[in-house]
Design a protein around this motif. Structure first.
Motif, PDB file in Angstrom:
ATOM      1  N   GLU A   1      -2.028  70.970  83.620  1.00 38.76           N
ATOM      2  CA  GLU A   1      -0.889  70.750  84.584  1.00 38.76           C
ATOM      3  C   GLU A   1      -1.379  71.726  85.867  1.00 38.76           C
ATOM      4  O   GLU A   1      -1.041  71.401  86.968  1.00 38.76           O
ATOM      5  CB  GLU A   1       0.282  70.910  84.205  1.00 38.76           C
ATOM      6  CG  GLU A   1       1.028  69.830  83.378  1.00 38.76           C
ATOM      7  CD  GLU A   1       2.244  69.602  83.192  1.00 38.76           C
ATOM      8  OE1 GLU A   1       3.020  70.876  82.893  1.00 38.76           O
ATOM      9  OE2 GLU A   1       2.947  68.865  83.463  1.00 38.76           O
TER      10      GLU A   1
ATOM     11  N   VAL B   1      -2.444  73.042  92.498  1.00 41.85           N
ATOM     12  CA  VAL B   1      -2.653  71.757  92.654  1.00 41.85           C
ATOM     13  C   VAL B   1      -2.243  70.894  93.836  1.00 41.85           C
ATOM     14  O   VAL B   1      -1.183  71.303  94.329  1.00 41.85           O
ATOM     15  CB  VAL B   1      -1.495  71.117  91.071  1.00 41.85           C
ATOM     16  CG1 VAL B   1      -1.516  69.808  91.096  1.00 41.85           C
ATOM     17  CG2 VAL B   1      -1.909  72.154  89.949  1.00 41.85           C
TER      18      VAL B   1
ATOM     19  N   ILE C   1       2.031  66.614  91.198  1.00 42.77           N
ATOM     20  CA  ILE C   1       3.014  67.227  90.111  1.00 42.77           C
ATOM     21  C   ILE C   1       4.381  66.836  90.617  1.00 42.77           C
ATOM     22  O   ILE C   1       5.402  67.100  89.830  1.00 42.77           O
ATOM     23  CB  ILE C   1       2.880  68.761  89.796  1.00 42.77           C
ATOM     24  CG1 ILE C   1       3.100  69.408  90.916  1.00 42.77           C
ATOM     25  CG2 ILE C   1       1.548  68.913  89.042  1.00 42.77           C
ATOM     26  CD1 ILE C   1       3.100  71.174  90.626  1.00 42.77           C
TER      27      ILE C   1
ATOM     28  N   ARG D   1       5.916  75.034  83.592  1.00 44.85           N
ATOM     29  CA  ARG D   1       7.293  74.426  83.711  1.00 44.85           C
ATOM     30  C   ARG D   1       8.058  75.416  83.251  1.00 44.85           C
ATOM     31  O   ARG D   1       9.360  75.748  83.818  1.00 44.85           O
ATOM     32  CB  ARG D   1       7.379  73.226  83.035  1.00 44.85           C
ATOM     33  CG  ARG D   1       6.566  71.993  83.504  1.00 44.85           C
ATOM     34  CD  ARG D   1       6.839  70.598  83.146  1.00 44.85           C
ATOM     35  NE  ARG D   1       6.195  69.593  83.598  1.00 44.85           N
ATOM     36  CZ  ARG D   1       6.244  68.824  84.566  1.00 44.85           C
ATOM     37  NH1 ARG D   1       7.652  69.241  85.168  1.00 44.85           N
ATOM     38  NH2 ARG D   1       5.488  68.132  84.976  1.00 44.85           N
TER      39      ARG D   1
END
Length: 378
Positions: A37, A205, A161, A41
């Protein structure tokens, strides 16, 4: 003018710095960047528990009503620790737009953002636009019950994301006309939305977003023509000020690492920090850092300026100094470290990468110097 932090602001600074020192070491950051990712998180939830994700939102909407100074404090700590979680694109940039949304939409979304359950990204930039905020070719046409969007957005930070995208599109006017723009909230899982995620040079990202006749309902129109461009400018200005603060944190960390290295690296039987030539270079780095710090403070204060032209001039001046100081400090830090400064296993090279990317975000030093000259000549 008093630049001292209040007691509450000092507590916020200490709390954020302690938290990042505990959970965001350089090796932990490397594992996060190496994950599929590209962000954590778990860290995002911890930032929410600390109150950071609700910081700029009104208390009535579920936030903590922090201002530009509180954002500056958090962003400086983020820069020092090289945090890659999307605080800037989600909370500062997209969050500024969300604060201007209808009360019903704020009541629905802000608590989710503040808790870390919902992430946002601002899809505004386009391939042909470079740094022109008004250059939007993505079109929106009115249809029964809503709008149909068609176009392409490029380099959307956190776009790969995000749970929701805030998208700018043109309802009328020429491609570079500030009038005619509108802002929409859309689900990236909606029919016609294609995201192409990728990593930027500093590991963050991002994504390109293709909109192929995407339907957006009327109640997801965030800002109609007439006010959208001013809101885009306000959000972009907030992001520039936040980037200046992040850059100061990164420069401060680079200088601290360099001074520590000069004190411990020995040559000819003595620490290289005893060499006067290297002391002078470290002193020059300190001067550049303090110049950048003062301009970051100016950028933060400028956000309270009602005159958009005065605000833009101050932010451009800050961005020029940040770009120049970041480049100088990054170059000196790498060179004074020697070969180790070029390795991926050492933090200083990553700091220089991030400073280089900060210079390019929302316009580099040369772009803002030209913008500042135009503003002063007007």
């Amino acid at each position: 003018m008093n630049f001292q932090l209040s007691e509450e602001q000092s507590l916020l600074r200490d709390s954020v710095e302690r938290t990042f020192a505990r959970i965001y070491g350089f090796e932990a950051r490397g594992r996060i960047l190496g994950s599929a990712e590209g962000w954590s998180r778990e860290v995002w939830v911890q930032m929410a528990e600390l109150g950071l994700l609700g910081l700029p939102f009104a208390v009535d909407d579920g936030g903590f009503e922090g201002g530009p100074v509180e954002t500056m404090i958090v962003m400086e700590a983020i820069g020092r620790a090289l945090v890659v979680e999307p605080f800037l694109p989600c909370i500062v940039l997209a969050g500024t737009v969300l604060r201007a949304a209808a009360p019903a939409l704020r009541a629905e979304l802000v608590p989710q953002v503040a808790s870390g359950a919902l992430t946002l990204a601002f899809a505004h930039g386009e391939p042909q636009a470079r740094w022109d905020r008004a250059d939007v070719a993505t079109s929106a046409r009115r249809v029964p019950g809503g709008y149909r969007l068609r176009g392409r957005k490029s380099l959307v930070i956190a776009g790969g994301i995000a749970s929701r995208l805030i998208v700018s599109a043109r309802l009328d006017g020429a491609r570079t006309d500030p009038a005619g723009l509108a802002l929409f909230l859309l689900d990236p899982a909606a029919a016609g939305v294609t995201r192409a995620p990728f990593r930027t040079q500093d590991g963050r990202v991002a994504a390109d977003v293709l909109l192929d006749d995407v339907f957006v309902a009327d109640d997801h129109l965030l800002c109609a023509p007439g006010g959208a461009y001013a809101l885009i400018a306000t959000a972009s200005d907030a992001a520039v000020a936040a980037l200046c603060a992040e850059a100061v944190g990164a420069m401060d960390a680079a200088l601290a690492l360099t001074v520590d290295y000069l004190k411990t690296r020995t040559q000819f039987g003595v620490a290289i920090g005893t060499f006067q030539a290297l002391q002078h270079r470290a002193a020059d780095m300190f001067v550049a850092l303090e110049q950048a710090r003062s301009m970051a403070l100016l950028a933060t204060m400028a956000l309270e300026e009602d005159d958009a032209r005065e605000r833009a001039a101050a932010l451009s001046a800050a961005k020029v100094q940040i770009g120049r100081s970041g480049r100088f400090i990054g170059q000196q830090a790498v060179q004074l470290h020697g070969g180790i400064g070029m390795t991926m296993e050492y933090k200083v090279g990553h700091l220089f990468k991030r400073l280089t990317m900060i210079d390019k975000e929302f316009g580099d030093a040369e772009h803002h110097l030209a913008r500042l000259a135009d503003a002063l000549a007007a």
